[in-house]
Scaffold this motif. Structure first.
Motif, PDB file in Angstrom:
ATOM      1  N   LEU A 249       0.832  -1.198   0.000  1.00  0.00           N
ATOM      2  CA  LEU A 249       0.000   0.000   0.000  1.00  0.00           C
ATOM      3  C   LEU A 249       0.871   1.254   0.000  1.00  0.00           C
ATOM      4  CD1 LEU A 249      -2.650   1.635   0.494  1.00  0.00           C
ATOM      5  CD2 LEU A 249      -2.282   1.249   2.943  1.00  0.00           C
ATOM      6  N   TRP A 250       1.900   1.285   0.830  1.00  0.00           N
ATOM      7  CA  TRP A 250       2.735   2.471   0.964  1.00  0.00           C
ATOM      8  C   TRP A 250       3.649   2.641  -0.248  1.00  0.00           C
ATOM      9  CZ3 TRP A 250       0.420   4.892   4.610  1.00  0.00           C
ATOM     10  CH2 TRP A 250      -0.152   4.177   5.670  1.00  0.00           C
ATOM     11  N   GLU A 251       4.150   1.528  -0.789  1.00  0.00           N
ATOM     12  CA  GLU A 251       5.033   1.631  -1.934  1.00  0.00           C
ATOM     13  C   GLU A 251       4.286   2.172  -3.154  1.00  0.00           C
ATOM     14  OE1 GLU A 251       8.310   1.930  -3.973  1.00  0.00           O
ATOM     15  OE2 GLU A 251       8.264   1.314  -1.851  1.00  0.00           O
ATOM     16  N   GLU A 252       3.045   1.739  -3.313  1.00  0.00           N
ATOM     17  CA  GLU A 252       2.245   2.239  -4.433  1.00  0.00           C
ATOM     18  C   GLU A 252       1.938   3.725  -4.253  1.00  0.00           C
ATOM     19  OE1 GLU A 252      -1.273   3.408  -6.642  1.00  0.00           O
ATOM     20  OE2 GLU A 252      -1.249   3.092  -4.466  1.00  0.00           O
ATOM     21  N   THR A 253       1.650   4.130  -3.012  1.00  0.00           N
ATOM     22  CA  THR A 253       1.391   5.546  -2.742  1.00  0.00           C
ATOM     23  C   THR A 253       2.650   6.375  -2.952  1.00  0.00           C
ATOM     24  OG1 THR A 253      -0.295   4.936  -1.116  1.00  0.00           O
ATOM     25  CG2 THR A 253       0.534   7.186  -1.028  1.00  0.00           C
ATOM     26  N   ALA A 254       3.805   5.848  -2.518  1.00  0.00           N
ATOM     27  CA  ALA A 254       5.069   6.558  -2.715  1.00  0.00           C
ATOM     28  C   ALA A 254       5.362   6.730  -4.205  1.00  0.00           C
ATOM     29  CB  ALA A 254       6.210   5.810  -2.032  1.00  0.00           C
TER      30      ALA A 254
END
Length: 450
Positions: free
Chosen positions: A180-185
């Protein structure tokens, strides 16, 4: 070498090593055995021939008179800078004049030094002419406007994602995993906001990281929300804070502050690395101005950054500050003398004053992790399962950060103190204090802890 103000210590030489393997290999070459025709000049050059595995010895030459740190040339095939031969030759030189006597440089060493200094002079001469007609101001303005639009879209999207996270509950972050965080980053990278991308990636390591992780996650989400809102409302901010927001977002800036000439003492130098980039941080203290400055340099692809200023050296130079209220980052400008060993020590404060200094700095930069501080007369002491630096003349103390407790430097600090007060330079923040350099009471050289 009179201009060097004294020879470096072995620790200062080994601080230049790009990695532990080079440090170990260079130490083995720090004796006279493998060297021949070693010598030095008053201008700050050291040279020598080192016996290798081939029929011809390696030609090694070092320019110590470069104010930005030593420059190296070696005929060995190593891609590391400095290589083990350069480190060994510097260790040999640091041991005394006997093994590296003064004298005229051989042709191969003199040609490299002369060519290098001639290129440096040509560069200095060309810089004013090259800067006169540089750039396209109108094109730069349009590019900046387009980037600002992308960042605004990214910050608005990130605000929505944070709202969705809080609406669904923080427990959902643990179930979603790091993806989730990698995609948002990645979305923030597309928006050309690398500062936001970096902070979002850090969120991914918090869920399931130990007791209290929901609180830490909420705190970091709040800081990202504050940064988003700072960008979206940047026109309403004071100039200094607006510059800080732009810096934290990741917009490039130039060191446009007025040059400050001073004698700068090197307080600490350490590297942090990820898969793509090595970042070197060098803390300086202006002995006349009392200012503290941070120099940043980078090395890509596993290479060490070029700028190297070992702890305990002092250089007379100009530095120019980057924009942003409370920002300490600076750029190294014109240098008037090469780095030389110094017995100067920075003034220190108490542990109470250090904590107060961090609190004051947060008013100018709420996203600040730590501030540089020199503690006077503190004693490292165990505190349950942790460690702290206790004020020898008071009842207060600062806990050490988890990072500091896991480093070998902690035991160097404990050994240096031996239960007596020491002066310690480091970074003080909300996680505690990270010691980087220490000095014993009275006389004694700086001891690097990082």
């Amino acid at each position: 070498m009179t201009q060097q103000g004294g020879r470096w210590t072995a620790d200062q030489v080994l601080a230049l090593a790009p990695d532990a393997a080079s440090r170990k290999a260079g130490s083995k070459l720090g004796a006279a055995g493998p060297w021949s025709e070693a010598g030095s000049s008053e201008e700050g050059t050291v040279w020598g021939l080192c016996k290798g595995s081939g029929s011809k010895p390696y030609q090694t030459v070092i320019d110590l008179a470069d104010a930005a740190g030593p420059a190296y040339k070696c005929s060995c095939p190593s891609r590391k800078f400095p290589c083990k031969h350069a480190l060994g030759l510097l260790l040999l030189w640091a041991g005394g004049e006997g093994a590296v006597p003064p004298g005229p440089a051989p042709d191969w060493a003199g040609q490299w030094i002369e060519g290098r200094r001639q290129r440096a002079q040509e560069k200095r001469t060309a810089e004013p002419a090259g800067s006169a007609g540089a750039g396209d101001p109108e094109g730069a303005r349009r590019r900046a406007e387009r980037r600002a639009v992308r960042i605004t879209a990214g910050a608005t999207e990130l605000e929505q994602r944070l709202a969705d996270l809080l609406r669904g509950g923080l427990a959902g972050a643990e179930q979603a995993g790091y993806g989730l965080w990698e995609e948002t980053a990645a979305r923030m990278v597309d928006a050309q906001a690398p500062g936001l991308a970096s902070r979002v990636r850090e969120l991914g390591a918090i869920p399931s990281s130990g007791p209290g992780w929901p609180v830490r996650l909420l705190e970091e989400c709040a800081l990202i929300h504050l940064l988003n809102q700072g960008w979206l409302r940047r026109e309403r901010l004071p100039d200094g804070l607006a510059s800080t927001v732009r810096s934290r977002i990741g917009l490039p800036a130039s060191a446009d502050g007025p040059p400050l000439r001073d004698h700068w003492l090197v307080l600490a130098q350490y590297d942090t690395a990820d898969a793509r980039l090595t970042t070197r941080r060098i803390w300086l203290h202006g002995t006349d101005s009392g200012r503290t400055a941070l120099l940043l340099s980078y090395g890509a692809g596993g290479r060490a950054p070029e700028l190297a200023l070992p702890v305990g050296l002092e250089l007379e130079a100009e530095v120019s500050a980057y924009p942003g209220k409370g920002q300490l980052r600076a750029a190294l400008g014109e240098q008037f003398a090469p780095p030389a060993p110094s017995a100067t020590r920075p003034p220190g404060v108490s542990t109470d004053q250090a904590a107060a200094r961090y609190g004051e700095a947060l008013r100018d930069d709420p996203w600040l992790d730590s501030v540089p501080v020199t503690l006077d007369r503190v004693i490292p002491a165990p505190d349950g399962d942790s460690w702290q630096l206790a004020d020898a003349d008071g009842d207060s103390a600062l806990p050490l950060t988890p990072t500091a407790r896991s480093r070998p430097g902690l035991w160097r600090l404990v050994a240096l103190s031996g239960g007596a007060p020491v002066k310690v330079f480091g970074e003080c923040g909300h996680r505690g204090f990270t010691p980087l350099t220490a000095w014993p009471e009275g006389t004694g050289e700086a001891v690097q802890l990082c």
